[in-house]
Design a protein around this motif. Structure first.
Motif, PDB file in Angstrom:
ATOM      1  N   GLY A   1       0.790  -1.219   0.000  1.00 39.64           N
ATOM      2  CA  GLY A   1       0.000   0.000   0.000  1.00 39.64           C
ATOM      3  C   GLY A   1       0.823   1.271   0.000  1.00 39.64           C
ATOM      4  O   GLY A   1       0.334   2.337  -0.377  1.00 39.64           O
ATOM      5  N   SER A   2       2.083   1.166   0.403  1.00 36.17           N
ATOM      6  CA  SER A   2       2.928   2.351   0.533  1.00 36.17           C
ATOM      7  C   SER A   2       3.712   2.673  -0.729  1.00 36.17           C
ATOM      8  O   SER A   2       3.993   3.842  -1.008  1.00 36.17           O
ATOM      9  N   LEU A   3       4.081   1.676  -1.497  1.00 30.09           N
ATOM     10  CA  LEU A   3       4.913   1.915  -2.680  1.00 30.09           C
ATOM     11  C   LEU A   3       4.316   2.912  -3.678  1.00 30.09           C
ATOM     12  O   LEU A   3       5.048   3.727  -4.249  1.00 30.09           O
ATOM     13  N   PRO A   4       2.994   2.897  -3.929  1.00 29.55           N
ATOM     14  CA  PRO A   4       2.444   3.869  -4.884  1.00 29.55           C
ATOM     15  C   PRO A   4       2.656   5.317  -4.487  1.00 29.55           C
ATOM     16  O   PRO A   4       2.594   6.208  -5.330  1.00 29.55           O
TER      17      PRO A   4
ATOM     18  N   TRP B   1       6.037   4.429 -16.560  1.00 23.34           N
ATOM     19  CA  TRP B   1       7.392   4.052 -16.161  1.00 23.34           C
ATOM     20  C   TRP B   1       7.508   3.833 -14.656  1.00 23.34           C
ATOM     21  O   TRP B   1       8.187   2.899 -14.200  1.00 23.34           O
ATOM     22  N   PHE B   2       6.854   4.684 -13.879  1.00 25.87           N
ATOM     23  CA  PHE B   2       6.910   4.524 -12.431  1.00 25.87           C
ATOM     24  C   PHE B   2       6.225   3.237 -11.975  1.00 25.87           C
ATOM     25  O   PHE B   2       6.683   2.579 -11.039  1.00 25.87           O
ATOM     26  N   SER B   3       5.126   2.872 -12.611  1.00 28.28           N
ATOM     27  CA  SER B   3       4.431   1.638 -12.227  1.00 28.28           C
ATOM     28  C   SER B   3       5.296   0.420 -12.530  1.00 28.28           C
ATOM     29  O   SER B   3       5.297  -0.552 -11.766  1.00 28.28           O
ATOM     30  N   THR B   4       6.057   0.490 -13.620  1.00 27.37           N
ATOM     31  CA  THR B   4       6.990  -0.602 -13.934  1.00 27.37           C
ATOM     32  C   THR B   4       8.070  -0.697 -12.860  1.00 27.37           C
ATOM     33  O   THR B   4       8.416  -1.781 -12.385  1.00 27.37           O
TER      34      THR B   4
ATOM     35  N   ALA C   1       7.812   0.388  -9.785  1.00 30.33           N
ATOM     36  CA  ALA C   1       7.187  -0.033  -8.530  1.00 30.33           C
ATOM     37  C   ALA C   1       7.000  -1.539  -8.488  1.00 30.33           C
ATOM     38  O   ALA C   1       7.131  -2.165  -7.424  1.00 30.33           O
ATOM     39  N   MET C   2       6.688  -2.121  -9.635  1.00 28.85           N
ATOM     40  CA  MET C   2       6.516  -3.567  -9.692  1.00 28.85           C
ATOM     41  C   MET C   2       7.826  -4.277  -9.332  1.00 28.85           C
ATOM     42  O   MET C   2       7.839  -5.214  -8.526  1.00 28.85           O
ATOM     43  N   VAL C   3       8.918  -3.802  -9.905  1.00 31.31           N
ATOM     44  CA  VAL C   3      10.227  -4.399  -9.608  1.00 31.31           C
ATOM     45  C   VAL C   3      10.591  -4.187  -8.146  1.00 31.31           C
ATOM     46  O   VAL C   3      11.025  -5.116  -7.444  1.00 31.31           O
TER      47      VAL C   3
ATOM     48  N   THR D   1       1.803  -7.029  -7.893  1.00 31.99           N
ATOM     49  CA  THR D   1       0.594  -6.201  -7.982  1.00 31.99           C
ATOM     50  C   THR D   1       0.868  -4.731  -7.692  1.00 31.99           C
ATOM     51  O   THR D   1       0.013  -3.884  -7.960  1.00 31.99           O
ATOM     52  N   SER D   2       2.056  -4.401  -7.158  1.00 30.09           N
ATOM     53  CA  SER D   2       2.337  -3.005  -6.816  1.00 30.09           C
ATOM     54  C   SER D   2       2.338  -2.110  -8.047  1.00 30.09           C
ATOM     55  O   SER D   2       1.988  -0.933  -7.971  1.00 30.09           O
ATOM     56  N   GLY D   3       2.749  -2.634  -9.209  1.00 31.68           N
ATOM     57  CA  GLY D   3       2.712  -1.840 -10.431  1.00 31.68           C
ATOM     58  C   GLY D   3       1.294  -1.451 -10.808  1.00 31.68           C
ATOM     59  O   GLY D   3       1.026  -0.299 -11.173  1.00 31.68           O
ATOM     60  N   LEU D   4       0.374  -2.420 -10.694  1.00 33.22           N
ATOM     61  CA  LEU D   4      -1.034  -2.141 -10.986  1.00 33.22           C
ATOM     62  C   LEU D   4      -1.595  -1.128  -9.999  1.00 33.22           C
ATOM     63  O   LEU D   4      -2.348  -0.221 -10.372  1.00 33.22           O
ATOM     64  N   ILE D   5      -1.219  -1.264  -8.734  1.00 31.91           N
ATOM     65  CA  ILE D   5      -1.713  -0.348  -7.705  1.00 31.91           C
ATOM     66  C   ILE D   5      -1.226   1.073  -7.965  1.00 31.91           C
ATOM     67  O   ILE D   5      -1.988   2.039  -7.847  1.00 31.91           O
ATOM     68  N   LEU D   6       0.050   1.226  -8.328  1.00 29.52           N
ATOM     69  CA  LEU D   6       0.566   2.568  -8.608  1.00 29.52           C
ATOM     70  C   LEU D   6      -0.109   3.180  -9.827  1.00 29.52           C
ATOM     71  O   LEU D   6      -0.447   4.361  -9.834  1.00 29.52           O
ATOM     72  N   LEU D   7      -0.329   2.376 -10.864  1.00 30.33           N
ATOM     73  CA  LEU D   7      -0.974   2.885 -12.073  1.00 30.33           C
ATOM     74  C   LEU D   7      -2.379   3.389 -11.758  1.00 30.33           C
ATOM     75  O   LEU D   7      -2.790   4.471 -12.207  1.00 30.33           O
ATOM     76  N   ALA D   8      -3.118   2.616 -10.975  1.00 32.05           N
ATOM     77  CA  ALA D   8      -4.477   3.025 -10.590  1.00 32.05           C
ATOM     78  C   ALA D   8      -4.435   4.271  -9.717  1.00 32.05           C
ATOM     79  O   ALA D   8      -5.237   5.194  -9.885  1.00 32.05           O
ATOM     80  N   SER D   9      -3.502   4.296  -8.766  1.00 35.08           N
ATOM     81  CA  SER D   9      -3.393   5.449  -7.867  1.00 35.08           C
ATOM     82  C   SER D   9      -3.087   6.726  -8.642  1.00 35.08           C
ATOM     83  O   SER D   9      -3.696   7.775  -8.400  1.00 35.08           O
ATOM     84  N   ALA D  10      -2.164   6.651  -9.588  1.00 36.98           N
ATOM     85  CA  ALA D  10      -1.805   7.827 -10.384  1.00 36.98           C
ATOM     86  C   ALA D  10      -2.983   8.312 -11.221  1.00 36.98           C
ATOM     87  O   ALA D  10      -3.219   9.518 -11.359  1.00 36.98           O
TER      88      ALA D  10
END
Length: 491
Positions: free
Chosen positions: A48-51, A87-90, A92-94, A125-134
């Protein structure tokens, strides 16, 4: 009109926060033991924090969207923001995979017997979460902040429904993977048409990049770098204590600490609804923004004083009644975390005022000091007092970085007197805290199941704030004013 929009925004933000709090409580019911909760809670905290670590560019772009003079410039900012988000979501996934794989080697995680594939899968799933958050954050830049909060409300209940269905179908701990990923995918599907009304050709995933984008990135860097610092220090401030506990200890103590920290985090998210709704008004230079900010400053003294006092008194009995005594550590953690959040809550509107006016480097510096003091004290205090010492360390850290420094900075930049600010907010906080705490103790004396604890807490908070509003209305009438804004000035 501004007040009406502000009230609507606060309503949707509060509704979203309440929903996430309720979902969190209902999710706790699904855990079979406090040890299992202590295992999964830190991992979900990472996810939940990475995004939040979007480089600070999202808010910088939103500032420009709010101030954009025409649709063409707004469309350029939206497209650029989406390329950055891709790019950030990618990244974040890594990063999510790496962090959760590292967590899998902690004593707490190794003692669980969970499949080693669970943590990297959850990290993906963190990449998906960041993309949605953005994407949701872009709605704020388009003046659709209320819709963002409404979508967050929907995501909360979807998360619970998916988690419940996963456990019922026998998916076990893998249900958490589904409950994190699917709601964000649905949010993307609902938000993208809203954003495309302002930019019809906007692409969800856009890996293209040009020299013009690099130039724009450099242009945004001064504002964004300051926000990035603030994001990093804020993220660490409100997560690192849970990780220190989980890295050092294992067993029920980790779950007990994580549970209290989780409950107070949800309460804090709800209480700062008005604070969070004010900053776009300050950023866009609307005249009512300063008036509303001053009112929220005074009200926060009452709100946080009463709420944190009630929470400190009622959290222990609530946990025992809601789960069982093995989940509770007594009242120590609740009192200490409540004291920490009272200090930060009273200073929250000055902090958001500084945020709205772009003083991000200043905020980052105070947060860095708060974190440094907290972490330095964790060693000696944790050694002598155990997990309780970690909580004590963060109370001292919050006092060092927030108690006086944030109001002092606010007073200096807003042209107000520090003594007046402290007297206004802390008098209200202490009086409201004493009244609400005493009422909560009286209500808890009647005993009963966990919902009696919730009812007694709500009545104590409601009576305290109701008395404050009643006194403000009486003072306003004596002054010959009956308008709502006049009553608010007398709170």
């Amino acid at each position: 009109m501004v007040r009406s929009i502000f009230v609507q925004t606060v309503f949707w933000k509060a509704a979203s926060a309440v929903s996430w709090a309720l979902v969190s409580l209902l999710t706790i019911r699904l855990f079979q033991s406090v040890e299992q909760f202590g295992l999964v809670s830190p991992a979900l905290l990472v996810l939940g924090s990475l995004p939040a670590l979007d480089g600070g560019f999202r808010v910088a772009i939103n500032r420009r969207l709010l101030a954009a003079p025409d649709d063409k410039i707004r469309t350029e900012h939206l497209a650029f923001g989406q390329r950055l988000s891709t790019w950030f979501s990618t990244g974040a996934m890594v990063l999510g995979v790496l962090v959760l794989v590292a967590y899998s080697f902690t004593p707490n995680a190794r003692s669980s017997g969970v499949s080693p594939l669970f943590y990297p899968a959850l990290g993906l799933t963190s990449g998906l979460i960041l993309l949605a958050s953005a994407l949701l954050q872009q709605l704020t830049g388009l003046g659709l902040q209320r819709r963002m909060f409404a979508l967050q409300l929907l995501m909360a209940w979807l998360s619970l429904a998916i988690l419940w269905a996963g456990f019922r179908s026998g998916a076990g701990i893998w249900s958490f993977l589904l409950s994190q990923g699917l709601p964000h995918a649905i949010a993307i599907a609902l938000a993208i048409p809203m954003v495309r009304t302002a930019s019809p050709g906007l692409r969800l995933l856009d890996f293209s990049w040009s020299k013009h984008d690099t130039g724009r990135l450099r242009e945004l860097w001064p504002d964004s770098s300051a926000l990035l610092q603030m994001q990093v220090w804020t993220l660490l401030l409100y997560t690192v204590d849970v990780f220190i506990v989980s890295w050092i200890w294992k067993g029920p103590q980790v779950g007990q600490y994580s549970l209290v920290a989780n409950l107070f985090s949800k309460l804090r998210n709800l209480l700062q609804s008005a604070d969070e709704a004010v900053w776009p008004l300050l950023t866009s230079k609307q005249e009512k923004g300063e008036t509303i900010s001053s009112g929220v400053l005074r009200f926060n003294g009452l709100l946080y004083g009463a709420a944190m006092s009630v929470a400190a008194v009622a959290t222990g009995p609530f946990i025992i009644g809601y789960k069982d005594p093995t989940w509770s550590s007594g009242g120590h953690f609740a009192a200490l975390i409540g004291a920490r959040y009272l200090i930060s809550g009273v200073a929250s509107q000055p902090a958001w005022w500084l945020y709205g006016h772009g003083h991000l480097v200043t905020l980052a510096g105070h947060m860095r000091r708060e974190l440094a003091v907290s972490v330095l004290l964790c060693g000696p205090l944790g050694w002598f007092l155990g997990a309780k010492g970690i909580a004590v360390a963060f109370v001292f850290g919050t006092a060092a970085g927030t108690l006086l420094p944030i109001p002092l900075e606010y007073a200096r930049r807003s042209g107000r007197k520090l003594a007046d600010i402290l007297l206004q907010v802390w008098t209200r906080a202490l009086l409201a805290g004493l009244a609400a705490g005493a009422l909560a103790l009286l209500g808890l004396g009647f005993g009963g199941p966990w919902w009696n604890t919730v009812l007694a807490s709500g009545v104590a908070l409601g009576l305290t704030l109701g008395a404050a509003f009643g006194l403000a209305a009486w003072k306003a009438r004596r002054a010959g004013a009956t308008e709502r804004i006049a009553i608010a000035r007398h709170l």
